[in-house]
Design a protein around this motif. Structure first.
Motif, mmCIF file in Angstrom:
data_model
loop_
_atom_site.group_PDB
_atom_site.id
_atom_site.type_symbol
_atom_site.label_atom_id
_atom_site.label_comp_id
_atom_site.label_asym_id
_atom_site.label_seq_id
_atom_site.Cartn_x
_atom_site.Cartn_y
_atom_site.Cartn_z
ATOM 1 N N ARG A 129 -7.094 78.888 70.255
ATOM 2 C CA ARG A 129 -8.553 79.006 70.186
ATOM 3 C C ARG A 129 -9.210 77.661 70.484
ATOM 4 O O ARG A 129 -10.219 77.598 71.187
ATOM 5 C CB ARG A 129 -8.975 79.511 68.804
ATOM 6 N N ARG A 130 -8.633 76.573 69.998
ATOM 7 C CA ARG A 130 -9.181 75.246 70.253
ATOM 8 C C ARG A 130 -9.174 74.943 71.751
ATOM 9 O O ARG A 130 -10.155 74.426 72.296
ATOM 10 C CB ARG A 130 -8.360 74.191 69.498
ATOM 11 N N GLU B 221 -11.861 76.951 73.490
ATOM 12 C CA GLU B 221 -13.199 76.421 73.218
ATOM 13 C C GLU B 221 -13.453 75.150 74.014
ATOM 14 O O GLU B 221 -14.567 74.924 74.502
ATOM 15 C CB GLU B 221 -13.359 76.166 71.720
ATOM 16 N N ASP C 1 -12.354 74.574 76.850
ATOM 17 C CA ASP C 1 -12.566 74.998 78.238
ATOM 18 C C ASP C 1 -13.906 75.706 78.413
ATOM 19 O O ASP C 1 -14.186 76.254 79.481
ATOM 20 C CB ASP C 1 -11.441 75.932 78.682
ATOM 21 N N GLU D 14 -15.040 78.307 76.465
ATOM 22 C CA GLU D 14 -14.998 79.729 76.113
ATOM 23 C C GLU D 14 -15.246 79.899 74.619
ATOM 24 O O GLU D 14 -14.421 80.411 73.877
ATOM 25 C CB GLU D 14 -13.629 80.314 76.486
ATOM 26 N N ALA D 15 -16.409 79.441 74.155
ATOM 27 C CA ALA D 15 -16.691 79.448 72.723
ATOM 28 C C ALA D 15 -17.152 80.799 72.201
ATOM 29 O O ALA D 15 -17.223 81.013 70.993
ATOM 30 C CB ALA D 15 -17.744 78.388 72.402
ATOM 31 N N ASP D 16 -17.488 81.710 73.057
ATOM 32 C CA ASP D 16 -17.959 83.028 72.659
ATOM 33 C C ASP D 16 -16.883 83.738 71.853
ATOM 34 O O ASP D 16 -15.752 83.932 72.319
ATOM 35 C CB ASP D 16 -18.310 83.844 73.902
ATOM 36 N N THR D 17 -17.206 84.150 70.641
ATOM 37 C CA THR D 17 -16.209 84.779 69.772
ATOM 38 C C THR D 17 -15.719 86.110 70.325
ATOM 39 O O THR D 17 -14.707 86.634 69.870
ATOM 40 C CB THR D 17 -16.789 85.009 68.367
ATOM 41 N N ALA E 149 -11.818 82.677 73.666
ATOM 42 C CA ALA E 149 -11.550 81.935 72.432
ATOM 43 C C ALA E 149 -11.372 82.879 71.255
ATOM 44 O O ALA E 149 -10.485 82.691 70.416
ATOM 45 C CB ALA E 149 -12.676 80.941 72.157
#
Length: 228
Positions: free
Chosen positions: A111-112, A115, A117, A119-122, A126
């Motif tokens: 996930r890190r 994010e 890269d 791609e923070a959208d839950t 990520a």
């Protein structure tokens, strides 16, 4: 085996002479060794193993007798090299096994990376990497080269298993896309230049020999005879 199919005494004698010649060649190669990966020693070893196996089989077929030698089996030994002397192309066949020892660490690291890269959208990459082991593996192995994964595997919650590297030789590179559907099939063992295996089983064998050495002064002599 019928008498008609049995090898002749002359064939058995010729096989014995071949073993003697292979022994001389192997000793000469060892005496001229230039390093741990000396090709001449490797080839002489395989030739000696093949000659000894041939003699052992003929001796048994003709006289119902066996030798005291342990012949390397197909499970670990390679046949004599029969590829080009000056290869113009190489293929590296690599296998590394990992256990997912810490799933939560794997998910968190993936996930890190996603994010970082962007791609923070839950609900996007990520989010999936943080809850799905399959998505996490796709993110990590898509981001890092296999060698970096190997050197940092503990960071990703992985535990190393066995690994092997085979170097095979060819006259020329295959056509683009030729083997992509089945990359590990149709490997010619006679074209393997060298291979390197890593396994905890080797450490266990070393520990066993060390334990024997502590209790039996003849252990070194026994071990030296196993590869005859």
């Amino acid at each position: 085996m019928s008498d008609a199919a049995q090898p002749t005494a002359a064939e058995v004698r010729a096989a014995a002479e071949a073993v003697k010649a292979a022994l001389d060649r192997h000793l000469a190669a060892v005496e001229r060794r230039t390093g741990d990966d000396d090709t001449a020693v490797y080839e002489a070893f395989n030739a000696l193993a093949a000659a000894a196996e041939e003699y052992d089989e003929l001796l048994y077929d003709r006289y119902d007798e066996v030798t005291p030698f342990e012949i390397p089996g197909a499970d670990g030994a390679l046949p004599p090299y029969a590829g080009p002397d000056e290869p113009h192309a190489l293929s590296l066949l690599i296998r590394r096994d990992y256990a997912v020892a810490e799933p939560q660490r794997l998910l968190a690291q993936a996930r890190r990376v996603a994010e970082l890269d962007g791609e923070a959208d839950t609900t996007g990459t990520a989010g999936k990497a943080g809850v799905s082991p399959l998505a996490a593996l796709g993110v990590l192995f898509g981001e890092y080269e296999p060698d970096e994964i190997a050197s940092r595997h503990k960071e990703f919650g992985l535990e190393e298993g066995d690994s092997t590297l085979w170097v095979t030789a060819a006259e020329e590179l295959p056509e683009p896309g030729e083997w992509l559907n089945a990359p590990f099939e149709h490997v010619d063992p006679e074209r393997i230049v060298c291979r390197f295996d890593v396994s905890s089983v080797f450490d266990e064998h070393e520990d066993e020999h060390e334990h024997e050495d502590e209790h039996d002064g003849s252990a070194d002599r026994v071990a030296a005879g196993d590869g005859a």
